[in-house]
Design a protein around this motif. Structure first.
Motif, PDB file in Angstrom:
ATOM      1  N   VAL A 111       0.846  -1.192   0.000  1.00  0.00           N
ATOM      2  CA  VAL A 111       0.000   0.000   0.000  1.00  0.00           C
ATOM      3  C   VAL A 111       0.876   1.235   0.000  1.00  0.00           C
ATOM      4  O   VAL A 111       2.061   1.183   0.347  1.00  0.00           O
ATOM      5  N   THR A 112       0.312   2.356  -0.410  1.00  0.00           N
ATOM      6  CA  THR A 112       0.999   3.641  -0.371  1.00  0.00           C
ATOM      7  C   THR A 112       0.112   4.663   0.323  1.00  0.00           C
ATOM      8  O   THR A 112      -1.100   4.463   0.468  1.00  0.00           O
ATOM      9  N   ARG A 169       7.632  16.007  11.603  1.00  0.00           N
ATOM     10  CA  ARG A 169       8.819  15.696  10.807  1.00  0.00           C
ATOM     11  C   ARG A 169       8.536  14.486   9.928  1.00  0.00           C
ATOM     12  O   ARG A 169       7.518  13.808  10.098  1.00  0.00           O
ATOM     13  N   SER A 170       9.438  14.208   8.992  1.00  0.00           N
ATOM     14  CA  SER A 170       9.280  13.003   8.179  1.00  0.00           C
ATOM     15  C   SER A 170       9.373  11.779   9.083  1.00  0.00           C
ATOM     16  O   SER A 170       9.990  11.811  10.151  1.00  0.00           O
ATOM     17  N   SER A 220      11.423  -7.091   5.075  1.00  0.00           N
ATOM     18  CA  SER A 220      11.318  -6.791   3.645  1.00  0.00           C
ATOM     19  C   SER A 220       9.929  -6.336   3.218  1.00  0.00           C
ATOM     20  O   SER A 220       9.793  -5.440   2.376  1.00  0.00           O
ATOM     21  N   ASN A 221       8.875  -6.926   3.799  1.00  0.00           N
ATOM     22  CA  ASN A 221       7.542  -6.638   3.285  1.00  0.00           C
ATOM     23  C   ASN A 221       6.971  -5.295   3.731  1.00  0.00           C
ATOM     24  O   ASN A 221       5.857  -4.938   3.330  1.00  0.00           O
ATOM     25  N   VAL A 222       7.694  -4.531   4.543  1.00  0.00           N
ATOM     26  CA  VAL A 222       7.229  -3.177   4.874  1.00  0.00           C
ATOM     27  C   VAL A 222       8.150  -2.092   4.325  1.00  0.00           C
ATOM     28  O   VAL A 222       7.849  -0.910   4.441  1.00  0.00           O
ATOM     29  N   GLN A 223       9.251  -2.501   3.705  1.00  0.00           N
ATOM     30  CA  GLN A 223      10.238  -1.502   3.302  1.00  0.00           C
ATOM     31  C   GLN A 223       9.719  -0.548   2.227  1.00  0.00           C
ATOM     32  O   GLN A 223       9.991   0.659   2.268  1.00  0.00           O
ATOM     33  N   HIS A 224       8.952  -1.059   1.272  1.00  0.00           N
ATOM     34  CA  HIS A 224       8.459  -0.173   0.215  1.00  0.00           C
ATOM     35  C   HIS A 224       7.436   0.824   0.766  1.00  0.00           C
ATOM     36  O   HIS A 224       7.383   1.972   0.329  1.00  0.00           O
ATOM     37  N   TYR A 225       6.639   0.376   1.744  1.00  0.00           N
ATOM     38  CA  TYR A 225       5.725   1.320   2.382  1.00  0.00           C
ATOM     39  C   TYR A 225       6.502   2.400   3.136  1.00  0.00           C
ATOM     40  O   TYR A 225       6.171   3.591   3.050  1.00  0.00           O
ATOM     41  N   LEU A 226       7.522   2.000   3.865  1.00  0.00           N
ATOM     42  CA  LEU A 226       8.340   2.974   4.588  1.00  0.00           C
ATOM     43  C   LEU A 226       8.989   3.973   3.625  1.00  0.00           C
ATOM     44  O   LEU A 226       9.015   5.171   3.895  1.00  0.00           O
ATOM     45  N   GLU A 229       6.315   6.389   2.607  1.00  0.00           N
ATOM     46  CA  GLU A 229       5.907   7.239   3.725  1.00  0.00           C
ATOM     47  C   GLU A 229       6.954   8.300   4.037  1.00  0.00           C
ATOM     48  O   GLU A 229       6.624   9.440   4.393  1.00  0.00           O
ATOM     49  N   MET A 230       8.226   7.948   3.879  1.00  0.00           N
ATOM     50  CA  MET A 230       9.311   8.876   4.187  1.00  0.00           C
ATOM     51  C   MET A 230       9.363  10.068   3.237  1.00  0.00           C
ATOM     52  O   MET A 230      10.019  11.068   3.533  1.00  0.00           O
ATOM     53  N   ARG A 231       8.671   9.970   2.109  1.00  0.00           N
ATOM     54  CA  ARG A 231       8.699  11.068   1.138  1.00  0.00           C
ATOM     55  C   ARG A 231       7.859  12.264   1.582  1.00  0.00           C
ATOM     56  O   ARG A 231       7.987  13.355   1.027  1.00  0.00           O
ATOM     57  N   TYR A 232       6.996  12.079   2.562  1.00  0.00           N
ATOM     58  CA  TYR A 232       6.040  13.116   2.945  1.00  0.00           C
ATOM     59  C   TYR A 232       6.582  13.971   4.085  1.00  0.00           C
ATOM     60  O   TYR A 232       7.074  13.455   5.084  1.00  0.00           O
ATOM     61  N   ASP A 233       6.452  15.272   3.924  1.00  0.00           N
ATOM     62  CA  ASP A 233       6.874  16.236   4.944  1.00  0.00           C
ATOM     63  C   ASP A 233       5.612  16.853   5.552  1.00  0.00           C
ATOM     64  O   ASP A 233       4.967  17.701   4.927  1.00  0.00           O
ATOM     65  N   PRO A 234       5.228  16.435   6.761  1.00  0.00           N
ATOM     66  CA  PRO A 234       3.977  16.933   7.346  1.00  0.00           C
ATOM     67  C   PRO A 234       3.917  18.452   7.473  1.00  0.00           C
ATOM     68  O   PRO A 234       2.855  19.053   7.271  1.00  0.00           O
TER      69      PRO A 234
END
Length: 321
Positions: A111-112, A169-170, A220-226, A229-234
């Motif tokens: 998911v994204t 923060r991210s 491994s199965n959460v790395q792509h979600y992380l 998620e890290m791309r977003y700056d609240p």
């Protein structure tokens, strides 16, 4: 499989007092999802009343704010019930792939944030069709607040945002701060920083090269979600949104910083209604003293009430706009 992560990701003359609110009715509700339905609970405070969509926090957290672990504060259920007493309806939801929304996608890890935003729009469409409301409030707790912020630029019709224990923060920065402060991690900091740096750069990490204590967090199965998620700056997201915004933060939150995160959001959105609850923890329940048992009870016992100032302030904010 559900995501398990070691972070989690606030006077009203206009608010109806509990004694004058009509009895609310609760029902199950569904919205279209990508491959199956999204599921939630609609607590209806009456015709034409404001409606708040409640988005739960990180990992396998359900519509009530409870997890599959011993963490069961029922924060979102308690919030919904107290809002209903003040004439405000709510829809609390299970995220795609989890709990009642398990049929929406086969893998809750795949998911994204953008796809969660798509689900927010689906819920708004569904509830607007059922109730005829002109717009819907979106409230998120912890990671759910990040989803609410990411929704603000595209979902319609949106009344405003309510950000509960929200990251400023991210997620990469927050994880780095939490792990650096955790007891016993000093010898692991090179591995922690290396893994976070790689994920922030869009590179996967081999969990088997990490200390066993880090493999669940970076599996491994959460790395792509992380990575996503890290791309977003609240802070940038809240600065870009010009509609009504409420920020809520507990002073005894050990996951989201009352200074680093809350202050960033306030600075980015100086017109926002900011509520600081000095004794509240991440779950927005008051914690007195330093007793560990009392601290954990606020996370594990749904009978512990929310901070008494929380719902009156949210109700006033919603009903005054």
């Amino acid at each position: 499989m559900y995501r398990f992560r070691r972070y989690l990701f606030l006077l009203g003359v206009l608010a109806l007092p509990p004694s004058t609110a009509l009895a609310a009715t609760e029902s199950l509700v569904e919205a279209p999802g990508p491959q199956g339905v999204l599921a939630g609970t609609f607590l209806n405070a009456g015709a034409k009343r404001p409606v708040v969509l409640l988005i739960p926090g990180s990992g396998a957290t359900d519509r009530n704010g409870d997890s599959l672990t011993s963490i069961k504060p029922a924060t979102l259920r308690l919030l919904a019930e107290e809002l209903a007493e003040r004439g405000i309806s709510s829809v609390r939801i299970d995220k795609r792939g989890m709990f009642g929304s398990a049929r929406a996608i086969p893998d809750a890890n795949n998911v994204t944030i953008h796809e969660y935003v798509t689900d927010v729009q689906s819920w708004i469409n569904t509830i607007q069709h059922q109730t005829g409301i002109s717009c819907m409030w979106v409230a998120g707790h912890s990671e759910g607040a990040l989803i609410a912020l990411a929704s603000a630029s595209s979902v319609k019709p949106l009344c405003g945002l309510i950000l509960l224990s929200a990251p400023g923060r991210s997620i990469g920065e927050i994880l780095r701060s939490q792990l650096h402060a955790a007891p016993g991690t000093q010898s692991l900091l090179p591995q922690i920083d290396g893994a976070l740096n790689d994920l922030e750069a869009g590179k996967t990490v081999d969990p088997q090269t990490l200390h066993p204590g880090l493999r669940t967090l970076f599996r491994s199965n959460v790395q792509h979600y992380l990575m996503d998620e890290m791309r977003y700056d609240p802070a940038k997201l809240v600065a870009a949104y010009q509609g009504p915004t409420m920020l809520v933060q507990g002073g005894r939150d050990t996951q989201i910083s009352p200074t680093a995160d809350f202050d960033l959001l306030k600075a980015a959105a100086p017109k926002a209604d900011a509520l600081y609850l000095p004794e509240a923890n991440h779950m927005l329940k008051d914690v007195q003293g330093t007793d560990k048992a009392d601290f954990m009870k606020a996370y594990t016992d749904s009978t512990v009430p929310l901070d008494p100032k929380l719902v009156p302030h949210i109700a006033e904010f919603v009903l005054s706009h």
